[in-house]
Design an enzyme around this catalytic site. Structure first.
Site, PDB file in Angstrom:
ATOM      1  N   ARG A   7      28.571  41.873  31.663  1.00 33.19           N
ATOM      2  CA  ARG A   7      28.147  40.593  32.240  1.00 33.19           C
ATOM      3  C   ARG A   7      28.034  40.705  33.752  1.00 33.19           C
ATOM      4  O   ARG A   7      26.953  40.672  34.315  1.00 33.19           O
ATOM      5  CB  ARG A   7      29.126  39.469  31.858  1.00 33.19           C
ATOM      6  N   ASP A   8      29.150  40.876  34.422  1.00 35.54           N
ATOM      7  CA  ASP A   8      29.154  40.876  35.885  1.00 35.54           C
ATOM      8  C   ASP A   8      28.336  42.036  36.433  1.00 35.54           C
ATOM      9  O   ASP A   8      27.662  41.909  37.453  1.00 35.54           O
ATOM     10  CB  ASP A   8      30.611  40.963  36.375  1.00 35.54           C
ATOM     11  N   HIS A  62      40.573  39.268  39.367  1.00 39.05           N
ATOM     12  CA  HIS A  62      39.208  39.798  39.393  1.00 39.05           C
ATOM     13  C   HIS A  62      38.949  40.218  40.833  1.00 39.05           C
ATOM     14  O   HIS A  62      38.650  39.383  41.691  1.00 39.05           O
ATOM     15  CB  HIS A  62      38.219  38.723  38.942  1.00 39.05           C
ATOM     16  N   HIS A  94      37.399  42.979  43.889  1.00 34.37           N
ATOM     17  CA  HIS A  94      36.265  43.838  44.226  1.00 34.37           C
ATOM     18  C   HIS A  94      36.702  44.929  45.202  1.00 34.37           C
ATOM     19  O   HIS A  94      37.702  44.796  45.895  1.00 34.37           O
ATOM     20  CB  HIS A  94      35.133  43.013  44.839  1.00 34.37           C
ATOM     21  N   CYS A 144      28.024  39.858  42.981  1.00 32.53           N
ATOM     22  CA  CYS A 144      27.700  38.461  42.738  1.00 32.53           C
ATOM     23  C   CYS A 144      26.376  38.144  43.421  1.00 32.53           C
ATOM     24  O   CYS A 144      26.270  38.280  44.642  1.00 32.53           O
ATOM     25  CB  CYS A 144      28.793  37.532  43.284  1.00 32.53           C
ATOM     26  N   ASN A 186      32.551  45.821  42.094  1.00 38.16           N
ATOM     27  CA  ASN A 186      33.698  45.522  41.247  1.00 38.16           C
ATOM     28  C   ASN A 186      34.663  46.701  41.237  1.00 38.16           C
ATOM     29  O   ASN A 186      34.274  47.852  41.463  1.00 38.16           O
ATOM     30  CB  ASN A 186      33.235  45.260  39.797  1.00 38.16           C
TER      31      ASN A 186
END
Length: 315
Positions: free
Chosen positions: A14-15, A208, A210, A241, A250
């Site tokens: 997804r990300d 979450h 980065h 993002c 990430n």
């Protein structure tokens, strides 16, 4: 000797995929997810239920969810920005909904076109829908830009704590903290997770984080020290993002798993199979740069994963 277990939540499908221009074909996605499961991943964010015109890379999420559900013991998760997305996700059969709720008003308006307060109301509506249709499905709120915003600048910690409290009051099961823009440092991570845990207790969710400025693993370790036991990461460091300029990077799943396993903390993930999962990712996104120090360097001579360290300690 019993080692604590950490949950690595793979968010690359997804990300990662939403942040690249190319669109990975559905068969390649399914092969990649199969390889992640074979490596031992037990929670995978497989896509996002958003309009295809906004993120064409994720237009096949419902099909990907149905495929991923075939793997027993794997929590299939999807991002939903609103009630309509939650309805589609429940129709597809997800086990967990994750809702992006930004602590920065500027980022929230750019990302989901709602203020943080409006997103709390949306979360409450999603929880009601979940309660009616699928009570076993978990609802997680990820507090985006919790550590700073490229659009707004500094984000007050008090705002983050209040937002977490409001979301728990709205009924969400977990509130995680996201370093969406890669601004966090270890002291800040410790402090904010400590404050949020003091406010909402066991409902404190995933970290979450980065690696935009090279502090991803250091920040994960700081969160671990504060009691966090679920960490989002992306294979090959894919993603960022699209509504946070410059926020690439990430945390690399391979490097994060190696860190924990080297420390004797069992992730349940086989590193060699995790490295092998890069192959279907490369095939599906030819030419896309992948990151990670551990896959490039290989495992150290004599390396023992956490479970074998335990046996070595016993004998």
């Amino acid at each position: 000797m019993n080692h604590p277990t950490v949950l690595i939540s793979e968010v690359g499908p997804r990300d990662g995929l939403q942040s690249v221009r190319a669109t990975m074909s559905t068969p390649h996605k399914l092969a990649w997810i199969d390889a992640l499961v074979a490596a031992g991943l037990r929670e995978i964010e497989v896509g996002s239920f958003v309009p295809a015109r906004r993120l064409p890379q994720l237009a096949d999420t419902a099909e990907v969810v149905r495929h991923a559900r075939r793997h027993p013991g794997v929590t299939v998760m999807a991002l939903v920005p609103n009630l309509q997305g939650a309805q589609a996700a429940l129709d597809a059969g997800v086990h967990k909904l994750t809702l992006p709720v930004s602590a920065s008003t500027a980022h929230s308006l750019a990302n989901v076109r709602r203020t943080p307060a409006q997103m709390v109301d949306e979360a409450a509506a999603i929880v009601r829908l979940r309660d009616e249709r699928a009570p076993a499905v978990l609802v997680e709120a990820g507090l985006s830009t919790a550590f700073g915003c490229t659009l707004q600048g500094a984000v007050a910690e008090d705002d983050v704590v209040r937002l977490a409290e409001a979301l728990v009051a709205a009924g969400v099961d977990e509130c995680g903290l996201s370093d969406t823009t890669g601004m966090a440092h270890p002291a800040q991570v410790r402090r904010l997770f400590r404050r949020v845990r003091a406010a909402i207790g066991a409902r404190t969710g995933a970290a979450h984080l980065h690696n935009t400025r090279g502090l991803g693993l250091a920040n994960c370790l700081a969160a671990w020290d504060e009691g966090v036991r679920t960490f989002d990461a992306s294979l090959g460091g894919l993603g960022g993002c699209p509504y946070a300029p410059g926020a690439s990077g990430n945390v690399v799943t391979e490097d994060l798993v190696f860190m924990f396993e080297a420390m004797g903390i069992d992730t349940g993930i086989d590193l060699e199979r995790l490295f092998a999962a890069r192959a279907p990712l490369r095939e599906g996104l030819p030419g896309e740069p992948l990151y990670g120090m551990t896959p490039e360097a290989g495992l150290p001579l004599g390396f023992l994963p956490a479970t074998r360290q335990e046996h070595a300690d016993v004998h």
